[in-house]
Design an enzyme around this catalytic site. Structure first.
Site, PDB file in Angstrom:
ATOM      1  N   THR A  51       0.864  -1.180   0.000  1.00 36.29           N
ATOM      2  CA  THR A  51       0.000   0.000   0.000  1.00 36.29           C
ATOM      3  C   THR A  51       0.896   1.224   0.000  1.00 36.29           C
ATOM      4  O   THR A  51       1.899   1.276   0.716  1.00 36.29           O
ATOM      5  CB  THR A  51      -1.015  -0.007   1.164  1.00 36.29           C
ATOM      6  OG1 THR A  51      -1.850   1.148   1.024  1.00 36.29           O
ATOM      7  CG2 THR A  51      -0.367  -0.004   2.536  1.00 36.29           C
ATOM      8  N   GLU A  52       0.561   2.205  -0.837  1.00 37.09           N
ATOM      9  CA  GLU A  52       1.513   3.274  -1.130  1.00 37.09           C
ATOM     10  C   GLU A  52       1.767   4.184   0.070  1.00 37.09           C
ATOM     11  O   GLU A  52       2.726   4.937   0.066  1.00 37.09           O
ATOM     12  CB  GLU A  52       1.073   4.083  -2.352  1.00 37.09           C
ATOM     13  CG  GLU A  52      -0.259   4.780  -2.224  1.00 37.09           C
ATOM     14  CD  GLU A  52      -1.380   3.994  -2.891  1.00 37.09           C
ATOM     15  OE1 GLU A  52      -1.378   2.740  -2.786  1.00 37.09           O
ATOM     16  OE2 GLU A  52      -2.262   4.618  -3.486  1.00 37.09           O
ATOM     17  N   ASN A  53       0.934   4.102   1.095  1.00 39.94           N
ATOM     18  CA  ASN A  53       1.212   4.901   2.279  1.00 39.94           C
ATOM     19  C   ASN A  53       2.242   4.234   3.183  1.00 39.94           C
ATOM     20  O   ASN A  53       2.489   4.706   4.290  1.00 39.94           O
ATOM     21  CB  ASN A  53      -0.076   5.225   3.053  1.00 39.94           C
ATOM     22  CG  ASN A  53      -0.895   4.004   3.355  1.00 39.94           C
ATOM     23  OD1 ASN A  53      -1.111   3.159   2.502  1.00 39.94           O
ATOM     24  ND2 ASN A  53      -1.344   3.891   4.592  1.00 39.94           N
TER      25      ASN A  53
END
Lengths: 223, 260, 260, 223
Positions: free
Chosen positions: A50-52
């Protein structure tokens, strides 16, 4: 014509998850793509990014498990999983931009016959959020987009040229809609599967570009 | 003298903010990772014409009541939206300024419609890399994200290895406001979970970096192998009051669940 | 099937190396941090015309006897110098190819004098950043290091914010050989002390990353907050035999001291 | 003329360490600079950075403490210290290039009146090691260089123009030699201190550029 039944959001996610191969690193966009998390067969080990800033997180958290400090890209609270790792945003997008994501699934507003993707600007509000979609669309090794086949007023979302603001050009590899599964190829859009009860002709009618019909076109494969 | 970057209050931490400053704000649009107490203090401090650099522009206290339909909203959460409500913001450089739900029209979006604020929308990874470039002394970089889109407008485009790249410049800021988990007096930081996000990226990227933490531990308590932000990136550390600290927050959360 | 990146031997790890490959080699010129067993295996494997990318080009076994005058040299230490001795190296891209002491003339320096190998000398930070650029998908970057020196020769120079910058490109490699401390079967890595160095930078920067570790632990044993290299950057993991593992090495070191 | 005594390596390091201010982040090059580690007064807390990936390490390790996995930029084994942190090479040079090092001390082969620095190519071998010197020299907030005032055959090392390969241009702030302390200013080289027993004129004679003599020029300050 009376509305025929289309694939549900869950069924679309289920179909997309069949593309997940054992050992893949997969990033799921907000919306239908996030639902894919629930459907790969248990014999496959998938690493979700997940890009976070997390790799190999678990499922969505129950209220009891919920922790403000563990969220996915949609801001939903998720659970930990053995082998999870955490990292900063610059590192996360080093992964994404550097081509370390095997497969990305994104929602879409329009997709063109060349595989151009438009999914960020909200036309009615004159603004939108690019988020991580451009980075992901441009750099994932494989990009699957999911969408309803048509807009609310029945217009094709698969078009000759996107009229909405682009997210990235020539980036889409596969389109899964509530009516069809379509491969984006150098020769054009290849119709591979159609929803149960729908004909190839009916799908073509709701699609702006001329579809190439795969010789073995079949009903959407869910097993 | 022993180095001591811990300041006595959030008000003290933001006292030197000036009108027209560029401010990095950490976090990812949710309560975890948001430097809430620093946001609140900056609201009180009142510096105006700010350029805020952040993933999400923030909801503000009023809209958070609606947000509560979608997600958990703790009392202590205070984000950049409130700075917009206070008319402290001139411009945002952000990746995610707008939420798709028509219920969630932020103060920033409203002021944008009225022409009162400006927006520079940047892809999330490019935003992170431009902030890192400022920290890492990179003059500019060719980025493969954005060619053929609105992002390339007005920018130099160059083909490298057969692929179009857009030239992107560092985002230089005066202040960086970040949320970490624990610090020591030297300024070493660790984070918690996905709250690392833009916070760790922004640490050290502005002229002055201010970290909001749960706790200041003794020097030596943080494992050298696990420190995420080395001390030299941090200028000030301010400690949350008890009710905003993770353990208390999690405990209250659990009690709420049990009451239901 | 459960992911399992652990391979049975160092020989198996390097079996696909081909003539003309570009190889990142981690470490900083000392035994700690050097992927010694991978170096040895690559020596045996024999791929030729290699371009090696590293901080130091290495001593090789013969010169290590002289190096032992200056520093501790363990038996298991085997560095890139031996690849040069084996005539496997065509070119080095390195920051520190030469030691000042006239006693320490490396095999690489000798072959360089004889015109048998090429060198591309790169400032250490630029070397690290060019490797990171390959990992991070950056097309090129303007670097403030090198203007007015040999480094700018043949390169584009641009003034940004009043300062000269040199345009630098990513170093793309076929293989990365790195030394880590512990791994899990997914490929998550932690390092030990300053042996993180170029190893962590190189992890994920080449098409294939191979890590040499002391131990493979169960998935979940590595603290998610402390993992330095996330699994997706690593393709293979090979485990050192007991005599090369840190605990044994430190124990032998101590016993040697006590004998003296 | 009979050789007069010059400052020892240790005394040079001692003098340089007087420039270390409380709370500074300091990077020390190989050789004399590394010796500085021993001399700051105990009332100052200094954070030492070494470019191979450590901040706030301790002193050189005794044989008993020695650990292959904790070395400084010269490859010498060092000790841990409370508050130490470890990082990769890219992160380390992000710090250096990004201007996060307050003070750097480097050895030098030549330094010019404009503050150009040459310290890497070994002329007799036609090659040398740039190492981290270019990054540090170009980007530290303050750069002090240390050197013998003259070469082995008595030639000035402080020159109009460097004849050796440059490390960085206009980067040196202060020169500490075995004969003098000199500030590099926009107006030229300012002689601030001379070694005990040496005159301003004697130092000038061994220095190629014309020195500006500070009004308060004095003996090298060691207290």
């Amino acid at each position: 014509m009376a509305e025929k039944e289309r694939l549900s959001r869950e069924t679309i996610a289920f179909r997309v998850a069949r593309e997940f191969e054992d050992g893949m690193v997969v990033n799921l966009g907000i919306g239908i793509p996030t639902l894919c998390l629930n459907y790969p067969t248990p014999d496959k080990e998938i690493l979700y990014q997940t890009e976070n800033g997390c790799l190999n997180f678990g499922c969505n958290a129950t209220p009891e498990e919920a922790d403000f400090d563990l969220v996915n890209a949609g801001g939903q609270m998720v659970t930990t999983k053995p082998g999870m790792s955490l990292f900063s945003h610059d590192e996360s997008f080093a992964m994404i931009r550097g081509g370390h994501i095997d497969l990305c699934v994104l929602g879409v507003m329009q997709v063109s016959e060349k595989g151009d993707l438009a999914n960020w600007l909200l036309p009615e509000r004159g603004i939108g959020s690019i988020g991580g979609a451009m980075d992901l669309a441009s750099n994932a090794k494989k990009l699957i987009v999911v969408t309803e086949h048509t807009t609310k007023d029945g217009k094709p979302k698969i078009v000759h040229e996107c009229t909405y603001e682009l997210t990235a050009v020539e980036c889409v590899d596969m389109i899964v809609t509530d009516l069809a599964v379509i491969d984006v190829t150098d020769k054009g859009l290849v119709l591979k599967e159609v929803a149960p009860g729908w004909t190839v002709e009916e799908v073509q009618e709701l699609t702006e570009p001329k579809l190439i019909i795969a010789p073995d076109v079949k009903e959407v494969q869910l097993m | 003298m022993p180095i001591n970057k811990v300041v006595g209050s959030f008000d003290a931490a933001v006292k030197d903010f000036f009108d027209g400053a560029t401010v990095l704000i950490g976090g990812f649009g949710t309560p975890g990772g948001c430097p809430s107490y620093l946001m609140e203090a900056l609201g009180k401090q009142g510096a105006k014409d700010l350029t805020i650099v952040c993933n999400n522009v923030g909801f503000g206290k009023e809209l958070m009541k609606v947000v509560a339909m979608f997600m958990k909203v703790p009392d202590w959460w205070y984000d950049g939206g409130e700075l917009t409500n206070n008319r402290q913001v001139k411009k945002a450089i952000a990746a995610f300024p707008v939420l798709a739900s028509p219920l969630l029209v932020s103060p920033f979006e409203k002021q944008l419609r009225d022409g009162e604020v400006e927006i520079d929308i940047v892809p999330q990874g490019t935003l992170a890399e431009r902030i890192r470039a400022a920290k890492a002394g990179i003059g500019a970089f060719y980025c493969p994200v954005g060619p053929g889109t609105i992002v390339e407008k007005g920018k130099e485009v160059r083909v490298i290895d057969g692929r179009k790249h857009v030239l992107e410049y560092p985002i230089k800021a005066d202040f960086g406001l970040i949320r970490a988990y624990k610090a020591d007096r030297l300024g070493n930081l660790i984070y918690r979970g996905t709250s690392r996000t833009f916070n760790a990226t922004m640490a050290g990227a502005a002229k002055v970096t201010i970290a909001e933490v749960d706790e200041v531990v003794e020097v030596g308590e943080l494992d050298p192998e696990s420190i995420v932000t080395p001390a030299l990136y941090v200028d000030m550390v301010a400690v949350r009051p008890e009710e905003g600290r993770t353990q208390i927050v999690q405990k209250i959360s659990k009690e709420e669940q049990l009451r239901k």
